[in-house]
Design an enzyme around this catalytic site. Structure first.
Site, short mmCIF file in Angstrom:
data_model
loop_
_atom_site.label_atom_id
_atom_site.label_comp_id
_atom_site.label_asym_id
_atom_site.label_seq_id
_atom_site.Cartn_x
_atom_site.Cartn_y
_atom_site.Cartn_z
N THR A 29 51.63 -49.23 85.28
CA THR A 29 51.92 -50.66 85.20
C THR A 29 53.21 -50.96 85.95
OG1 THR A 29 50.74 -50.94 83.13
CG2 THR A 29 52.50 -52.51 83.58
N GLN A 103 41.20 -49.17 86.34
CA GLN A 103 41.31 -48.95 84.90
C GLN A 103 41.21 -50.31 84.20
OE1 GLN A 103 44.89 -48.21 82.51
NE2 GLN A 103 44.02 -46.21 82.02
N HIS A 179 39.99 -47.93 79.63
CA HIS A 179 41.24 -47.58 78.93
C HIS A 179 40.99 -47.58 77.42
CE1 HIS A 179 45.34 -46.87 78.23
NE2 HIS A 179 45.91 -47.83 78.96
N ASN A 182 46.53 -44.92 74.37
CA ASN A 182 47.88 -45.49 74.32
C ASN A 182 48.03 -46.70 73.40
OD1 ASN A 182 48.43 -43.49 76.10
ND2 ASN A 182 48.70 -44.79 77.89
N TYR A 184 46.03 -49.25 72.73
CA TYR A 184 45.43 -50.53 73.09
C TYR A 184 44.11 -50.71 72.31
CZ TYR A 184 49.20 -50.50 76.43
OH TYR A 184 50.47 -50.45 76.98
N ARG A 231 39.61 -42.97 79.40
CA ARG A 231 40.91 -42.36 79.13
C ARG A 231 41.21 -42.42 77.64
NH1 ARG A 231 47.17 -43.67 81.03
NH2 ARG A 231 47.56 -41.57 81.79
N ASN A 239 52.64 -47.20 71.28
CA ASN A 239 52.36 -48.53 70.73
C ASN A 239 52.00 -48.51 69.25
OD1 ASN A 239 52.91 -50.22 73.03
ND2 ASN A 239 51.09 -49.33 73.98
N GLY A 320 51.85 -39.36 87.14
CA GLY A 320 52.27 -40.74 87.02
C GLY A 320 53.57 -41.02 87.73
N ARG A 321 54.67 -40.82 87.03
CA ARG A 321 56.00 -41.17 87.59
C ARG A 321 56.25 -40.55 88.97
NH1 ARG A 321 59.44 -43.71 83.81
NH2 ARG A 321 61.32 -43.04 84.94
#
Length: 363
Positions: A29, A103, A179, A182, A184, A231, A239, A320-321
């Site tokens: 994101t 995604q 998704h 995480n 959601y 995922r 979260n 990712g990062r």
């Protein structure tokens, strides 16, 4: 001693998607969609095209509806403007020989009234507030209290997922990642810490998995299973979503996904963006129970990724990062070159700075 250093750079068939190496770019994101339309634009196309050497690009999480949005300036895939914006992105990636999947995302309770139509409360399996923050126009803010979904609301969301799957085809994506991780919406249904329902969507493992599987089944009526993945994050506390029975609920969910013949599962091992050993979990058991490909994610170094693929513990590894600061990450991993570091100040929102201006090795 066997040299496995080439393991990450071998081609692979991910369902029906031919990937040139085993490196995936994880969904990231970045809050850089066009203000007012939440549509991707030219800068986003440049960003993804810069990273098209990855075997697979997984787009940033993309909301299926206005209701599904939890953060300001994240892209959607429910309007014509958004479909056309994403077409710019997929065209740019394909022009570089890359493959990109979208995604698809509904945040559920991880939202704020300022992001919802007419200031409505966000929706969730149960009316339990998330002890977490979201990102709105004025900066980070506490999430808003959600309302529990009724059957009509659940049916409408499933319809939104189906429409988004059809829009993904029109936008030129090579596949879809659903998704379900995480904390959601789908993860909120799966986990008993966020789902206290007493109807057919709550209580037993089978009931908590029902919503996610109904979404998958509906989407597979309009989108090919061999270009579809899911995922999950079995033990991540992201979260404020936790469950008392991760092995049971995710063991069941993955076995059911396997029956549907989907291309892959993408597994956040440990705490999202945090410790891999946050709670015990047998990821190898998930791998064994699933007929498709396994994409591993979370805190992988070059050495760990090479070992995981060489030993057959993963088919692809998602980074990712490192992809944020290294548009040429694949080349750097191949050469074992040093990596640029991420500038945290430019992660969310803004323009080209900290987005498309990280230097490549050649520079």
């Amino acid at each position: 001693m066997t040299d496995h250093s080439n393991a990450l750079f071998q081609p692979f068939m991910l369902g029906d998607i031919p990937v040139t190496n085993r490196i995936a770019m994880a969904p990231l994101t970045r809050n850089r969609a066009a203000r007012g339309t939440d549509a991707p634009h030219g800068l986003n196309a440049t960003y993804y095209a810069q990273r098209a050497d990855a075997g697979l690009l997984i787009s940033e999480a993309t909301q299926i509806s206005r209701q599904g949005q939890g953060y300001i300036w994240t892209p959607g895939l429910y309007s014509e403007t958004q479909v056309n914006g994403w077409k710019q992105v997929t065209d740019a990636v394909h022009a570089k020989g890359g493959h990109i999947i979208v995604q698809l995302w509904h945040v559920g309770r991880v939202s704020h009234v300022s992001l919802q139509d007419d200031g409505a409360a966000p929706v969730a399996p149960s009316a339990i507030a998330a002890k977490t923050k979201t990102f709105i126009e004025t900066g980070f803010a506490e999430t808003s209290m959600p309302q529990a979904l009724d059957q009509a609301g659940i049916d409408a969301i499933i319809g939104d997922y189906v429409q988004a799957a059809q829009n993904a085809t029109r936008a030129g994506f090579d596949g879809i990642e659903l998704h379900a991780a995480n904390g959601y919406l789908i993860d909120q249904f799966l986990k008993d810490g966020t789902n206290t329902r007493t109807d057919r969507y709550g209580g037993s493992v089978e009931n908590r998995a029902r919503f996610g599987l109904e979404v998958v089944d509906a989407m597979l009526k309009v989108f090919p299973a061999k270009r579809f993945g899911v995922r999950i994050s079995p033990v991540s506390p992201a979260n404020d979503a936790v469950t008392s029975d991760p092995a049971e609920v995710f063991g069941y969910f993955v076995a059911e996904l396997s029956k549907r013949g989907i291309a892959f599962i993408h597994v956040v091992e440990g705490a999202t963006g945090g410790p891999r050993d946050v709670a015990p979990f047998d990821y190898a058991a998930l791998r064994r129970s699933f007929k498709g490909a396994y994409i591993a994610n979370n805190g992988y170094t070059r050495a760990m990724a090479i070992e995981a693929v060489a030993e057959g513990r993963a088919d692809l590894v998602a980074f990712g990062r490192p992809f944020i600061a290294n548009p040429d990450l694949v080349a750097r991993l191949r050469q074992d070159a040093p990596l640029n570091t991420v500038n945290p100040a430019t992660l969310y929102g803004g323009g080209a700075e900290g987005y498309t201006d990280y230097p490549a090795l050649a520079a």
